[in-house]
Design an enzyme around this catalytic site. Sequence first.
Site, PDB file in Angstrom:
ATOM      1  N   ASP A  25       0.843  -1.187   0.000  1.00  0.00           N
ATOM      2  CA  ASP A  25       0.000   0.000   0.000  1.00  0.00           C
ATOM      3  C   ASP A  25       0.884   1.244   0.000  1.00  0.00           C
ATOM      4  OD1 ASP A  25      -2.817   1.186   0.592  1.00  0.00           O
ATOM      5  OD2 ASP A  25      -1.434   2.227   1.925  1.00  0.00           O
ATOM      6  N   TYR A  28       3.429   9.538  -0.267  1.00  0.00           N
ATOM      7  CA  TYR A  28       4.487   8.862   0.502  1.00  0.00           C
ATOM      8  C   TYR A  28       5.871   9.029  -0.138  1.00  0.00           C
ATOM      9  CZ  TYR A  28       0.557   6.170   2.583  1.00  0.00           C
ATOM     10  OH  TYR A  28      -0.604   5.773   3.189  1.00  0.00           O
ATOM     11  N   LYS A  69      -2.536   6.121  -4.252  1.00  0.00           N
ATOM     12  CA  LYS A  69      -3.623   7.075  -3.931  1.00  0.00           C
ATOM     13  C   LYS A  69      -3.330   8.433  -4.532  1.00  0.00           C
ATOM     14  CE  LYS A  69      -3.657   4.855   0.621  1.00  0.00           C
ATOM     15  NZ  LYS A  69      -2.243   4.623   0.908  1.00  0.00           N
ATOM     16  N   HIS A  78      -7.114   9.779  -1.585  1.00  0.00           N
ATOM     17  CA  HIS A  78      -6.437   9.711  -0.285  1.00  0.00           C
ATOM     18  C   HIS A  78      -7.271  10.313   0.862  1.00  0.00           C
ATOM     19  CE1 HIS A  78      -2.071   9.316   1.288  1.00  0.00           C
ATOM     20  NE2 HIS A  78      -2.922   9.159   2.284  1.00  0.00           N
ATOM     21  N   ASN A 116     -10.060   7.357   4.157  1.00  0.00           N
ATOM     22  CA  ASN A 116     -10.392   8.361   5.173  1.00  0.00           C
ATOM     23  C   ASN A 116     -11.773   8.987   4.944  1.00  0.00           C
ATOM     24  OD1 ASN A 116      -7.804   8.254   6.631  1.00  0.00           O
ATOM     25  ND2 ASN A 116      -6.983   9.022   4.697  1.00  0.00           N
ATOM     26  N   GLY A 166      -2.010   0.820  15.702  1.00  0.00           N
ATOM     27  CA  GLY A 166      -2.058   2.129  16.359  1.00  0.00           C
ATOM     28  C   GLY A 166      -0.670   2.730  16.489  1.00  0.00           C
TER      29      GLY A 166
HETATM   30  P1  A2P Z   1       9.198  -0.970  13.657  1.00  0.00           P
HETATM   31  O1  A2P Z   1       9.075  -0.001  12.503  1.00  0.00           O
HETATM   32  O2  A2P Z   1      10.337  -0.671  14.552  1.00  0.00           O
HETATM   33  O3  A2P Z   1       9.142  -2.390  13.169  1.00  0.00           O
HETATM   34  P2  A2P Z   1       1.253   0.709  12.385  1.00  0.00           P
HETATM   35  O4  A2P Z   1       1.351  -0.322  11.328  1.00  0.00           O
HETATM   36  O5  A2P Z   1       0.031   0.629  13.213  1.00  0.00           O
HETATM   37  O6  A2P Z   1       1.445   2.124  11.858  1.00  0.00           O
HETATM   38  O7  A2P Z   1       2.435   0.452  13.412  1.00  0.00           O
HETATM   39  C1  A2P Z   1       3.747   0.484  12.997  1.00  0.00           C
HETATM   40  C2  A2P Z   1       4.621   0.484  14.235  1.00  0.00           C
HETATM   41  O8  A2P Z   1       4.460  -0.760  14.902  1.00  0.00           O
HETATM   42  C3  A2P Z   1       6.049   0.612  13.874  1.00  0.00           C
HETATM   43  O9  A2P Z   1       6.608   1.509  14.829  1.00  0.00           O
HETATM   44  C4  A2P Z   1       6.613  -0.783  14.051  1.00  0.00           C
HETATM   45  O10 A2P Z   1       7.912  -0.734  14.586  1.00  0.00           O
HETATM   46  C5  A2P Z   1       5.722  -1.372  15.090  1.00  0.00           C
HETATM   47  N1  A2P Z   1       5.554  -2.822  14.897  1.00  0.00           N
HETATM   48  C6  A2P Z   1       5.294  -3.452  13.760  1.00  0.00           C
HETATM   49  N2  A2P Z   1       5.157  -4.781  13.951  1.00  0.00           N
HETATM   50  C7  A2P Z   1       5.359  -4.982  15.270  1.00  0.00           C
HETATM   51  C8  A2P Z   1       5.364  -6.137  16.094  1.00  0.00           C
HETATM   52  N3  A2P Z   1       5.110  -7.354  15.583  1.00  0.00           N
HETATM   53  N4  A2P Z   1       5.625  -5.978  17.415  1.00  0.00           N
HETATM   54  C9  A2P Z   1       5.863  -4.751  17.921  1.00  0.00           C
HETATM   55  N5  A2P Z   1       5.881  -3.609  17.203  1.00  0.00           N
HETATM   56  C10 A2P Z   1       5.624  -3.732  15.883  1.00  0.00           C
END
Ligand code: A2P
Length: 281
Positions: free
Chosen positions: A44, A49, A74, A107, A144, A195
């Site tokens: 995506d 981006y 988007k 978007h 959105n 989140g």
């Molecule tokens: P990182 O980039 O260090 O892997 P979202 O998809 O809701 O935007 O969240 C993305 C965030 O969640 C990123 O900061 C990512 O960290 C973290 N993240 C992704 N997968 C995991 C996981 N399996 N456990 C903990 N944190 C995760």
Amino acid sequence: MCNSFRLNNGTEIPCIGFGTYKATDGTGPEIIKEALKAGYRHFDTAAFYENEAEIGEAAADFKIPREDLFLTSKVWKADMGAEKTGKSFEASLKRLGTEYLDLFLIHWPRPDLKKDWQGPLAETWKVMEELYRAGKVRAIGVSNFMPHHLEALFGSADICPSVNQIEFHPGHTQETTVAYCQEKGILVQAWSPLGRKRVLEHPLLKELSGKYGVSPAQLCIRYALQRGVLPLPKASSYERMKQNLDVFGFEISSEDMYRISSMPPAGWSGEHPDFERIYFT
Ligand code: A2P
């Protein structure tokens, strides 16, 4: 649970996608190649981006057949309207190095909070419908949007959107929008299904993580899937990328689904289509 959803026009879409917002910052195409290696086939992105070129480069380097990929992009607010939407689409295709998109989304519903938005929205959708009829994109949708934005779109649309991509995670599940879309057969996709890590320490998710023997992130992804919502998690390490795909070996009970759905508000990004962004300190 199967590994794809079927859109309202019959298109199959892999049921977990890789979110790429800010993903390539500092890494270029490498992070996308890691995600391909981990097994992701659904990516995506968005013109906003500024990483479509890196995704195109990673896919070319990985030598993956185009038909094995599902690519979403988007059109940004500033490129909405009859004149610019088509050009923005062509520019996205070029940067991605592809002849077609699998999914193209608006978007945000309102290009400018201080001006009329129904007019530009209707014009943009008309161009999207033309791109779809011309076979340049396999499905079209929005992002959105709340029910009132969709109602405005329906005033002039010939084609119902296939997808609405919204912020969705435990603590911010936008029930009104999800119910409205699901009733109309519009697939809801979740951006920030974790989140952005803000909900992973929540006591309920920690408790359920122990009960099911999975991480809070896996719970969030599985929760979305069980709601019929397609999650688009981001991750920067190979292990977390793999872990986020490994969500088919457990099932959250209906009682625990209700507990997650009725968690107090948590982890909202501060973004809303009708208001200026709120920044939390
Ligand atoms: P990182 O980039 O260090 O892997 P979202 O998809 O809701 O935007 O969240 C993305 C965030 O969640 C990123 O900061 C990512 O960290 C973290 N993240 C992704 N997968 C995991 C996981 N399996 N456990 C903990 N944190 C995760």
